[in-house]
Design a protein around this motif. Structure first.
Motif, PDB file in Angstrom:
ATOM      1  N   UNK A  78      38.163  26.200  -0.029  1.00 14.18           N
ATOM      2  CA  UNK A  78      39.726  26.871  -0.664  1.00 14.18           C
ATOM      3  C   UNK A  78      40.605  25.833  -0.285  1.00 14.18           C
ATOM      4  N   UNK A  79      41.741  26.034  -0.875  1.00 12.93           N
ATOM      5  CA  UNK A  79      42.804  25.316  -1.094  1.00 12.93           C
ATOM      6  C   UNK A  79      43.471  25.095   0.325  1.00 12.93           C
ATOM      7  N   UNK A  84      36.165  28.831   2.496  1.00 14.66           N
ATOM      8  CA  UNK A  84      35.623  28.963   0.990  1.00 14.66           C
ATOM      9  C   UNK A  84      36.307  29.944   0.241  1.00 14.66           C
ATOM     10  N   UNK A  85      36.120  29.711  -1.100  1.00 12.59           N
ATOM     11  CA  UNK A  85      36.318  30.566  -2.242  1.00 12.59           C
ATOM     12  C   UNK A  85      35.035  30.834  -2.841  1.00 12.59           C
ATOM     13  N   UNK A  86      34.960  31.674  -3.760  1.00 14.39           N
ATOM     14  CA  UNK A  86      33.541  31.763  -4.589  1.00 14.39           C
ATOM     15  C   UNK A  86      33.956  32.359  -6.054  1.00 14.39           C
ATOM     16  N   UNK A  87      33.076  31.702  -7.046  1.00 16.70           N
ATOM     17  CA  UNK A  87      33.100  32.180  -8.288  1.00 16.70           C
ATOM     18  C   UNK A  87      31.876  32.904  -8.363  1.00 16.70           C
ATOM     19  N   UNK A  88      32.049  34.317  -8.860  1.00 14.24           N
ATOM     20  CA  UNK A  88      31.006  35.158  -9.035  1.00 14.24           C
ATOM     21  C   UNK A  88      30.815  35.510 -10.499  1.00 14.24           C
ATOM     22  N   UNK A 138      39.167  32.922   2.197  1.00 20.90           N
ATOM     23  CA  UNK A 138      38.781  33.819   3.121  1.00 20.90           C
ATOM     24  C   UNK A 138      37.069  33.743   3.336  1.00 20.90           C
ATOM     25  N   UNK A 139      36.411  33.048   2.846  1.00 19.27           N
ATOM     26  CA  UNK A 139      34.945  33.269   2.953  1.00 19.27           C
ATOM     27  C   UNK A 139      34.550  32.263   3.882  1.00 19.27           C
ATOM     28  N   UNK A 143      28.814  33.334   5.812  1.00 17.91           N
ATOM     29  CA  UNK A 143      28.688  34.287   4.523  1.00 17.91           C
ATOM     30  C   UNK A 143      28.099  33.875   3.482  1.00 17.91           C
ATOM     31  N   UNK A 144      28.481  32.506   3.295  1.00 22.53           N
ATOM     32  CA  UNK A 144      27.832  31.752   1.990  1.00 22.53           C
ATOM     33  C   UNK A 144      26.538  31.689   2.348  1.00 22.53           C
ATOM     34  N   UNK A 145      26.065  31.299   3.366  1.00 21.26           N
ATOM     35  CA  UNK A 145      24.544  31.194   3.753  1.00 21.26           C
ATOM     36  C   UNK A 145      23.978  32.473   3.730  1.00 21.26           C
ATOM     37  N   UNK A 146      24.645  33.748   4.056  1.00 20.10           N
ATOM     38  CA  UNK A 146      23.962  34.871   3.866  1.00 20.10           C
ATOM     39  C   UNK A 146      23.934  35.393   2.379  1.00 20.10           C
TER      40      UNK A 146
END
Length: 161
Positions: A78-79, A84-88, A138-139, A143-146
């Motif tokens: 994240x900026x 992190x952020x995510x593209x879904x 906000x990630x 949460x990325x690992x999960x």
């Protein structure tokens, strides 16, 4: 009142965790949902309040998109440097819904919720027809690992674990 109905009411009253778990799938570690901005005049049971960009707003309890609608994802830092952020990337059916939902809700907010935590909101400024939703911040790494265990990364065939 019948005995089974009374028993059910007593169980639900004494075990509120049963109600919370009933809505999700067992073992779902990284639930993502997107909620459209509602109107204050909407049924109070169908909306919730959220402080967003300096003011209280209401959002619909029923999500427009959920984890089951996601085909693949790609995390990025994240900026603000806080996680992190995510593209879904959405599945085809959800992609079609995204076109309709964004077309009908220009100049309204969409709120991203991750594991029950409200993390980010974006203003819909135009119809989105590329099939991608973005959570900008906000990630957490956990949460990325999960999520890696549930959904493949964009460009990969299957989840990583």
């Amino acid at each position: 009142m019948t005995l089974p109905r009374l028993l059910a009411i007593v169980l639900l009253t004494l075990c509120p965790g049963l109600v919370a778990h009933a809505g999700g799938k067992k073992g779902e570690n990284a639930g993502i949902s997107f909620h459209m901005q509602g109107d204050p005049s909407d049924n109070p049971k169908m909306i919730f309040e959220q402080f967003n960009h300096g003011k209280n707003m209401v959002f619909r309890r029923n999500p427009e998109f959920m984890t089951k609608d996601i085909a693949a994802f790609k995390p990025f830092p994240s900026e603000d440097g806080q996680g992190f952020g995510v593209v879904l990337q959405l599945k085809p059916n959800a992609r079609n819904r995204l076109v309709a939902v964004t077309n009908a809700n220009v100049n309204r907010w969409m709120l991203a919720v991750v594991n029950g935590r409200r993390v980010d909101a974006v203003m819909i400024d135009k119809q989105v027809d590329d099939g991608h939703l973005v959570i900008w911040k906000g990630i957490g790494a956990a949460e990325i690992d999960a999520f890696d265990t549930q959904v493949p990364r964009i460009g990969e065939a299957k989840p990583r674990r």
